[in-house]
Design a protein around this motif. Structure first.
Motif, short mmCIF file in Angstrom:
data_model
loop_
_atom_site.label_atom_id
_atom_site.label_comp_id
_atom_site.label_asym_id
_atom_site.label_seq_id
_atom_site.Cartn_x
_atom_site.Cartn_y
_atom_site.Cartn_z
N GLU A 37 10.50 3.77 12.28
CA GLU A 37 9.38 4.89 13.00
C GLU A 37 8.12 4.89 12.31
OE1 GLU A 37 13.62 5.35 14.14
OE2 GLU A 37 12.69 5.24 12.01
N GLN A 38 8.19 4.69 11.04
CA GLN A 38 7.21 4.75 9.98
C GLN A 38 6.26 3.55 10.50
OE1 GLN A 38 8.97 5.57 6.44
NE2 GLN A 38 7.66 7.20 6.02
N LEU A 39 7.00 2.45 10.45
CA LEU A 39 6.13 1.30 11.01
C LEU A 39 5.19 1.30 12.50
CD1 LEU A 39 8.38 -1.68 9.74
CD2 LEU A 39 6.45 -0.75 8.68
N MET A 40 5.88 2.20 13.28
CA MET A 40 5.46 2.16 14.60
C MET A 40 4.09 2.90 14.52
SD MET A 40 7.02 0.46 17.18
CE MET A 40 6.38 1.38 18.49
N GLU A 41 4.05 3.77 13.69
CA GLU A 41 2.80 4.50 13.53
C GLU A 41 1.19 3.52 13.44
OE1 GLU A 41 2.05 8.10 13.45
OE2 GLU A 41 4.09 7.95 14.52
N VAL A 98 0.94 -1.11 -0.05
CA VAL A 98 -0.05 -0.06 -0.19
C VAL A 98 0.92 0.95 0.09
CG1 VAL A 98 -1.86 1.25 1.25
CG2 VAL A 98 -1.58 -1.29 1.20
N PRO A 99 1.28 1.90 -1.08
CA PRO A 99 2.34 2.70 -1.52
C PRO A 99 2.13 4.18 -0.48
CG PRO A 99 2.03 1.83 -3.46
CD PRO A 99 0.68 1.35 -2.57
N ASP A 100 0.87 4.41 -0.56
CA ASP A 100 0.53 5.76 0.32
C ASP A 100 0.56 5.67 1.60
OD1 ASP A 100 -0.64 8.60 -0.19
OD2 ASP A 100 -2.08 7.66 1.37
N ASP A 101 1.26 6.54 2.26
CA ASP A 101 1.37 6.13 3.85
C ASP A 101 0.00 6.46 4.41
OD1 ASP A 101 4.05 5.73 3.81
OD2 ASP A 101 4.57 7.73 4.28
N GLU A 102 -0.59 7.60 3.95
CA GLU A 102 -1.98 7.81 4.64
C GLU A 102 -3.17 6.86 4.48
OE1 GLU A 102 -5.32 11.62 4.71
OE2 GLU A 102 -3.65 11.50 3.74
N GLN A 103 -3.17 6.40 3.32
CA GLN A 103 -3.98 5.03 3.04
C GLN A 103 -3.67 3.84 3.84
OE1 GLN A 103 -3.82 3.56 -0.93
NE2 GLN A 103 -6.09 2.64 -0.81
N ALA A 104 -2.38 3.62 3.89
CA ALA A 104 -1.74 2.30 4.74
C ALA A 104 -2.33 2.48 6.10
CB ALA A 104 -0.42 2.10 4.64
#
Length: 270
Positions: free
Chosen positions: A225-229, A170-176
């Motif tokens: 850090e992004q995965l922790m979100e 899911v490339p888009d961070d917000e969508q993921a």
């Protein structure tokens, strides 16, 4: 297999596009499986040239899956699993690990790749006491997943949501983040989220570029850090977000203590 089931498998197989690499089939190639085509092997070999570690990562992810499921069943008492982005059946699938410890466990697999669904329906069989079923759906469509999963799982009782090797597609961070949050919102307190995902490193970033240039489903590599979100507001099970072989290793765990560019964590919804 019944005639209807055989027809269903043939229909799924007729949808397969063998001209473009697919994540599940490349992963199967790295694991030494047989369900892959020339495009999958070509892309898989190109990626291994810049990151030979990916063959290790593929095996480490399967072992992490088994350890996480065992922990959730044996130590956390979870008896229901929603496994999205299942992949081609291999050793120690979610239902096998869960039902070995708790025969009454119920597992819903979700994938949108025809070859995965065909093999799942043909090969994956659970216990008489429990349930094993499959949904043809995409992670980016949580409404469809939840609608169908609710027919097999009791959403008033804890569920283990398994997302291994899929959020990067899911490339888009917000969508993921939105999709995972929507799935977790539908699950009750005491449910768990398990994610395993590639993390950024020079070699992994080069491998991702080769993958994206192949024309296959695009991939986005995130930092730890992004995965922790994805776990915002949850309590992480020890040892938290770590390289896969370091998550609660067992005596038979391969690559124990080895740092690989695939991290995972298990978090509890309060």
């Amino acid at each position: 297999m019944t005639e209807d089931a055989n027809d269903d498998v043939m229909e799924q197989l007729s949808r397969i596009d063998t001209s473009v690499a697919h994540p599940a089939r490349v992963f199967d190639y790295w694991l030494g499986g047989k369900d892959h085509y020339a495009a999958d092997r070509e892309t898989g070999e190109q990626i291994l040239e810049v990151m030979p570690e990916l063959a290790i990562i593929a095996r480490a992810e399967r072992e992490f899956l088994a350890r996480a499921v065992r922990h959730l069943v044996v130590e956390a008492g979870v008896r229901q699993f929603l496994d999205i982005g299942t992949g081609i059946p291999s050793a120690d699938n979610t239902h096998e690990v869960a039902q070995a410890a708790a025969p009454e466990a119920r597992i819903v697999y979700v994938d949108n790749d025809p070859i995965v669904l065909a093999h799942a329906r043909a090969l994956l069989r659970g216990t008489d006491e429990g349930l094993t079923t499959y949904i043809d759906a995409d992670l980016r469509d949580p409404e469809t997943i939840l609608e169908h999963a609710a027919k097999a799982l009791d959403f008033t009782q804890p569920v283990g949501l398994m997302l291994l090797g899929v959020v990067e597609f899911v490339p888009d961070d917000e969508q993921a983040y939105t999709v995972v949050a929507e799935l977790m919102r539908a699950l009750p307190s005491g449910s768990y989220l398990t994610i395993a995902s590639s993390v950024s490193s020079p070699a992994m970033d080069r491998a991702a570029a080769i993958w994206n240039d192949s024309g296959a489903t695009p991939i986005t590599i995130r930092t730890t850090e992004q995965l922790m979100e994805f776990y915002k507001g949850m309590e992480l099970v020890e040892p938290g977000m770590v390289s896969l072989p370091k998550w609660r290793p067992e005596p038979t765990t391969q690559y124990r203590g080895q740092e690989v560019s695939q991290y995972g964590a298990v978090g509890r919804k309060s």
